[in-house]
Design a protein around this motif. Structure first.
Motif, PDB file in Angstrom:
ATOM      1  N   THR A 155       0.804  -1.228   0.000  1.00 22.37           N
ATOM      2  CA  THR A 155       0.000   0.000   0.000  1.00 22.37           C
ATOM      3  C   THR A 155       0.838   1.280   0.000  1.00 22.37           C
ATOM      4  N   PRO A 156       1.903   1.402   0.823  1.00 21.95           N
ATOM      5  CA  PRO A 156       2.663   2.663   0.844  1.00 21.95           C
ATOM      6  C   PRO A 156       3.320   3.013  -0.483  1.00 21.95           C
TER       7      PRO A 156
ATOM      8  N   SER B   1       2.089   3.368  -3.298  1.00 21.37           N
ATOM      9  CA  SER B   1       1.257   4.257  -4.123  1.00 21.37           C
ATOM     10  C   SER B   1       1.427   5.732  -3.761  1.00 21.37           C
ATOM     11  N   TYR B   2       2.207   6.031  -2.695  1.00 17.76           N
ATOM     12  CA  TYR B   2       2.364   7.416  -2.241  1.00 17.76           C
ATOM     13  C   TYR B   2       3.751   7.990  -2.540  1.00 17.76           C
TER      14      TYR B   2
END
Length: 467
Positions: free
Chosen positions: A343-344, A346-347
């Motif tokens: 998930t991280p 994507s940032y």
């Protein structure tokens, strides 16, 4: 202050099982929905991660029952290793191994660096092209004996074996068990983008060779700095003062060994052979060399049993190592770890995300030591992230194979690695200290390759259209 001592490998692995059980009490439990692909394998569906409604706590009793279940799960590897040990014991009884070592010493006795390079290069080539891994186990004791005769140590033998294996997987041209599967999931043409992997093959092989040879030079200059000087040699009692000549019978046995490896390698790719068939092939070879080597049936039987018994410790390590990932699966935290790590990405920017993919794939290989299994779990998640950040999917595949391949050399949940170091009599703690600097070098080099691949648009010409 008492000097810290690395615990026995079995103690270390069981401790990891306990930590995995504790993690199932803390890490959120969840799962992705899965779909069955055309080849019968299952892959996760991105965006479907769901936490379980009620946490299930694994108990110490379930931890204990996981151990025999892990042995059952890893039985194919365990029995293959024991069969191999028995057959190689028969081969030693024919005198072929001693004769081969004598011949190699005549040729390379004063050029150990050439031997190390040849082994690393050839093993890396085999892993890169046909995905060989467990097939290297038969060579370990031969290389240990050869290194011993050349005043090197068992760590050198294992170092050149594992470096070739791991680097071959990491920069594979078209490994059918990793690269091809990952490219299929990423909707890329099979074996596409090979030009880059061919280009970096020799530089990465040289990194592995340099690491092993640098250590070996120090051992040659001063045997007291050997990392395994405090350990018994696995070949104690098999010293040969004068190596026998290489007879035609020995040559025939060696030729049949190469033929067996060739038959196995071909059928792995063409007919889906795996460890059951590999075990059968080596049993057939054992029967053949018993006749050619004029070893009596009773002697062959006793040698086979003795050789298998020598690898009991290795079999135990392989079984317990499998238990770590089994606990993760039982505790429903494997998908949670994948979701939390991906998930991280994507940032952050494309270059940082590509290196992040490498780190995540490296860490996840500890929990999912199967290369194809890791592809089916992680690539369906990494591909959407790559599309979101405008990272070519070919780069995502490259990050996967770097992370999976190089970490194979150091993760204790890798059954092949545990088999190799177990046969050589090297505890995991000793191996970790030897391999960690090599891992860091390879991670740095692969991070640089990934960043340059982003900058120069590697794979953009084959990027599928995204709806």
């Amino acid at each position: 202050m008492t000097k810290f001592k690395v615990p026995h490998t079995l103690t270390l692995l069981f401790s990891m099982m306990v930590l995995a059980m504790i993690a199932t009490w803390i890490v959120p439990q969840g799962f992705f929905d899965t779909q069955t692909l055309a080849n019968g394998r299952t892959a996760v569906i991105p965006g479907t991660f769901t936490l379980v409604e009620e946490r299930q706590y694994l108990t110490p009793w379930q931890l204990l029952t996981a151990i025999p279940r892990a042995f059952a799960s890893a039985q194919d590897v365990i029995f293959f290793v024991m069969i191999l040990g028995g057959v190689l014991s028969i081969a030693r009884a024919t005198g072929t191994v001693d004769a081969l070592i004598g011949r190699l010493l005549e040729r390379y006795g004063n050029k150990p660096q050439m031997l190390i390079f040849m082994v690393v290069f050839c093993f890396a080539m085999a892993s890169s092209f046909i995905g060989t891994a467990g097939e290297y186990i038969p060579f370990v004791l031969i290389l240990v004996a050869l290194c011993k005769a050349m005043r090197l140590d068992a760590m050198t033998a294992v170092g050149m074996t594992v470096a070739g294996y791991g680097i071959g997987y990491g920069v594979s041209a078209f490994n059918p068990f990793t690269v091809i599967i990952a490219q299929q999931i990423a909707d890329l043409p099979p074996m596409s983008g090979n030009w880059l992997r061919f280009a970096i093959f020799v530089p990465f092989v040289l990194i592995g060779f340099h690491h092993v040879w640098s250590y070996s030079k120090k051992v040659l200059a001063n045997p007291e700095i050997s990392m395994v000087k405090d350990l018994p040699c696995p070949l104690i009692g098999t010293e040969t003062v004068a190596y026998p000549p290489l007879t035609w019978a020995h040559r025939l046995i060696l030729a049949s060994f190469v033929l067996t490896i060739g038959i196995v390698a071909y059928n792995i790719r063409a007919n889906g052979w795996y460890l059951y068939e590999l075990g059968a092939a080596f049993i057939a070879w054992g029967l053949f060399i018993t006749v050619i080597g004029k070893v009596s049936a009773d002697v062959a039987a006793n040698k086979f049993i003795a050789g298998a018994m020598e690898l009991t410790t290795t079999a135990m390590l392989i079984g317990v190592a499998r238990g770590i990932s089994l606990i993760m699966e039982d505790g429903q935290i494997l998908h949670s770890l994948v979701h939390g790590m991906s998930t991280p990405l994507s940032y952050v920017g494309a270059e940082a995300a590509a290196v992040g993919m490498l780190v995540i794939q490296t860490l996840l290989n500890f929990f999912i030591p199967s290369g194809s299994g890791q592809a089916y779990v992680t690539m369906p998640l990494m591909v959407p992230v790559a599309d979101l950040l405008e990272i070519p999917r070919q780069v995502a595949v490259l990050a996967y194979q770097f992370g999976d391949g190089f970490s194979n050399m150091i993760i204790p949940t890798n059954a092949v690695l545990m088999g190799i170091i177990g046969i050589a009599g090297i505890p995991y703690g000793h191996w970790f200290r030897f391999c960690l600097p090599l891992m860091l070098k390879l991670m740095l080099a692969s991070s640089l390759v990934l960043v340059l691949a982003i900058i120069f648009g590697y794979g953009l010409d084959l990027q599928p259209a995204v709806a």
